[in-house]
Design a protein around this motif. Sequence first.
Motif, PDB file in Angstrom:
ATOM      1  N   ALA A  42      37.169  27.464 -23.669  1.00 17.66           N
ATOM      2  CA  ALA A  42      37.703  27.783 -25.041  1.00 17.66           C
ATOM      3  C   ALA A  42      36.697  26.800 -25.843  1.00 17.66           C
ATOM      4  CB  ALA A  42      38.869  26.507 -25.336  1.00 17.66           C
ATOM      5  N   LEU A  43      35.707  27.759 -26.896  1.00 19.64           N
ATOM      6  CA  LEU A  43      34.779  27.370 -28.011  1.00 19.64           C
ATOM      7  C   LEU A  43      35.309  26.976 -28.980  1.00 19.64           C
ATOM      8  CD1 LEU A  43      31.553  27.276 -27.307  1.00 19.64           C
ATOM      9  CD2 LEU A  43      32.090  29.640 -28.072  1.00 19.64           C
ATOM     10  N   VAL A  44      35.390  25.699 -29.121  1.00 16.62           N
ATOM     11  CA  VAL A  44      35.868  25.295 -30.084  1.00 16.62           C
ATOM     12  C   VAL A  44      34.707  24.718 -31.354  1.00 16.62           C
ATOM     13  CG1 VAL A  44      37.894  25.095 -29.894  1.00 16.62           C
ATOM     14  CG2 VAL A  44      36.690  22.998 -29.969  1.00 16.62           C
ATOM     15  N   GLY A  45      35.559  24.816 -33.004  1.00 20.74           N
ATOM     16  CA  GLY A  45      34.226  24.430 -34.285  1.00 20.74           C
ATOM     17  C   GLY A  45      34.624  24.902 -35.265  1.00 20.74           C
ATOM     18  N   GLU A  46      34.444  23.964 -36.489  1.00 23.43           N
ATOM     19  CA  GLU A  46      33.775  24.732 -37.600  1.00 23.43           C
ATOM     20  C   GLU A  46      33.673  25.946 -37.878  1.00 23.43           C
ATOM     21  OE1 GLU A  46      34.443  20.834 -40.534  1.00 23.43           O
ATOM     22  OE2 GLU A  46      33.191  20.938 -39.203  1.00 23.43           O
ATOM     23  N   SER A  47      34.044  26.373 -39.108  1.00 22.34           N
ATOM     24  CA  SER A  47      33.488  27.814 -39.205  1.00 22.34           C
ATOM     25  C   SER A  47      31.778  27.568 -39.600  1.00 22.34           C
ATOM     26  CB  SER A  47      33.912  28.630 -40.443  1.00 22.34           C
ATOM     27  OG  SER A  47      35.430  28.586 -40.195  1.00 22.34           O
ATOM     28  N   GLY A  48      30.787  28.411 -39.019  1.00 22.21           N
ATOM     29  CA  GLY A  48      29.626  28.567 -38.997  1.00 22.21           C
ATOM     30  C   GLY A  48      28.753  27.232 -38.019  1.00 22.21           C
ATOM     31  N   SER A  49      29.720  27.034 -36.607  1.00 21.53           N
ATOM     32  CA  SER A  49      28.938  26.239 -35.742  1.00 21.53           C
ATOM     33  C   SER A  49      28.433  27.074 -35.121  1.00 21.53           C
ATOM     34  CB  SER A  49      30.172  25.444 -35.286  1.00 21.53           C
ATOM     35  OG  SER A  49      31.420  26.097 -34.577  1.00 21.53           O
ATOM     36  N   GLY A  50      28.302  28.739 -35.082  1.00 20.86           N
ATOM     37  CA  GLY A  50      27.785  29.425 -34.666  1.00 20.86           C
ATOM     38  C   GLY A  50      28.837  29.745 -32.803  1.00 20.86           C
ATOM     39  N   LYS A  51      29.874  29.647 -33.092  1.00 22.62           N
ATOM     40  CA  LYS A  51      30.539  30.830 -31.644  1.00 22.62           C
ATOM     41  C   LYS A  51      30.642  31.894 -31.619  1.00 22.62           C
ATOM     42  CE  LYS A  51      35.091  28.894 -33.822  1.00 22.62           C
ATOM     43  NZ  LYS A  51      34.335  28.881 -35.005  1.00 22.62           N
ATOM     44  N   THR A  52      30.742  32.534 -32.584  1.00 27.17           N
ATOM     45  CA  THR A  52      30.769  33.392 -32.887  1.00 27.17           C
ATOM     46  C   THR A  52      29.371  34.203 -32.515  1.00 27.17           C
ATOM     47  OG1 THR A  52      32.931  33.680 -34.354  1.00 27.17           O
ATOM     48  CG2 THR A  52      31.380  36.137 -34.157  1.00 27.17           C
ATOM     49  N   THR A  53      28.041  33.756 -32.882  1.00 29.67           N
ATOM     50  CA  THR A  53      26.879  33.950 -32.350  1.00 29.67           C
ATOM     51  C   THR A  53      27.074  34.160 -31.433  1.00 29.67           C
ATOM     52  OG1 THR A  53      26.517  33.159 -35.249  1.00 29.67           O
ATOM     53  CG2 THR A  53      24.065  33.962 -32.729  1.00 29.67           C
ATOM     54  N   LEU A  54      27.447  33.253 -30.572  1.00 31.68           N
ATOM     55  CA  LEU A  54      26.894  33.002 -29.339  1.00 31.68           C
ATOM     56  C   LEU A  54      27.568  34.230 -28.567  1.00 31.68           C
ATOM     57  CD1 LEU A  54      25.971  31.327 -26.911  1.00 31.68           C
ATOM     58  CD2 LEU A  54      28.793  29.413 -26.497  1.00 31.68           C
ATOM     59  N   ALA A  55      28.865  34.552 -28.477  1.00 29.43           N
ATOM     60  CA  ALA A  55      29.967  35.242 -27.836  1.00 29.43           C
ATOM     61  C   ALA A  55      28.942  36.572 -28.420  1.00 29.43           C
ATOM     62  CB  ALA A  55      31.410  36.030 -28.927  1.00 29.43           C
ATOM     63  N   ARG A  56      28.625  36.787 -29.585  1.00 28.57           N
ATOM     64  CA  ARG A  56      27.302  38.584 -30.014  1.00 28.57           C
ATOM     65  C   ARG A  56      26.198  38.052 -29.122  1.00 28.57           C
ATOM     66  NH1 ARG A  56      28.383  41.453 -34.093  1.00 28.57           N
ATOM     67  NH2 ARG A  56      25.962  41.529 -34.650  1.00 28.57           N
ATOM     68  N   ALA A  57      25.080  36.870 -29.089  1.00 24.61           N
ATOM     69  CA  ALA A  57      23.999  36.664 -28.155  1.00 24.61           C
ATOM     70  C   ALA A  57      24.905  37.431 -26.327  1.00 24.61           C
ATOM     71  CB  ALA A  57      23.553  35.691 -27.632  1.00 24.61           C
ATOM     72  N   VAL A  58      25.557  36.842 -26.044  1.00 29.73           N
ATOM     73  CA  VAL A  58      26.248  36.595 -24.653  1.00 29.73           C
ATOM     74  C   VAL A  58      26.733  38.606 -24.240  1.00 29.73           C
ATOM     75  CG1 VAL A  58      28.380  36.971 -22.475  1.00 29.73           C
ATOM     76  CG2 VAL A  58      27.683  35.253 -24.252  1.00 29.73           C
TER      77      VAL A  58
END
Length: 329
Positions: A42-58
């Motif tokens: 699980a990847l957690v953190g507040e909005s804007g922490s970069g979670k979705t950006t990391l998924a898109r990069a993968v």
Amino acid sequence: MKTVLDLRDVSVDLPLGGFLSRARLPILLDVSLGIAAGESVALVGESGSGKTTLARAVMGLQPISRGTMSLDDQPLSTAADFTRMRRQAAMMFQDATASLSPRLTVGYLITEPFRIHGQPLADPETTARDLLAMVGLPPAIAGRYPHELSGGQARRIGVARALALKPRLLIADEPTAGLDVSVQAEVLNLLSDLRRDMGLAYLIITHNLALVRHVADRVVVLYLGRVVEQGPTAQVFAKPAHPYTASLIAAEPKPDPRQRRADLAIRGEVPSVLRRPSGCEFHARCPLARDLCRRVAPALASTGPGRMARCHFAVTTQQEQGEEHAVEN
């Protein structure tokens, strides 16, 4: 176990100031992450922490600026690499309905991955029925359009579409967002069953810590694009090592007000990535900040077997006694 996904010091910078500008804005900074076969992270953190950006990069939807990525020990760097990779990895997007074309039927949508990757089907209707049955939906759903689906049905269609090619890795971005509690439970049970039956590796992006407790073997915490803590889920929730993680857990709604920890509440707003704080980037909001935190950026260091935290003073017993001990950098 064999590592399916391996990220080493991955960073993502975005253009700042227009298309022709050379200025870059760092969104992700030196993220390292590994996911083993059959493991759920699980990847957690507040909005804007970069979670979705990391998924898109993968998934190759966002170019990385530095670092390396690999899937099953095969590097991911060129367009050809990502084309090959998308046969073995799939993504469930946060808005399940918006991710489905409104002009296509469900049956066409869930068999489309075969067409995209050049795998013609002898009997598309039978394949569609099999995929619908896998996610617990009746065959009649195949003739419907996305606007005719409920939120739970659209989410299940997203699962069926993602699993059509039998991938080894599934990235799920907020898989229970916008769903009723009962439907959330159904989706989570479905994901757990598929993981057991197919040996899937999961990267789950979520704000829902209750979901993390239920489905994740390990948890990775992001703050301003950096990993600030990672470790086995049960251990992190029982004894968080970083004050930010402790504050996220303390913010979970609790029916008993006596169990709430006001002393762990996060203060202030998330800093702008345009003006990252000096030293530890969390120090302006941290209840345990000291002068060292304002001056020196901490390194990501081991706090025990399988656990790491980016903090000068790893809080290992904060939930129990409010004690802390220094972590060597």
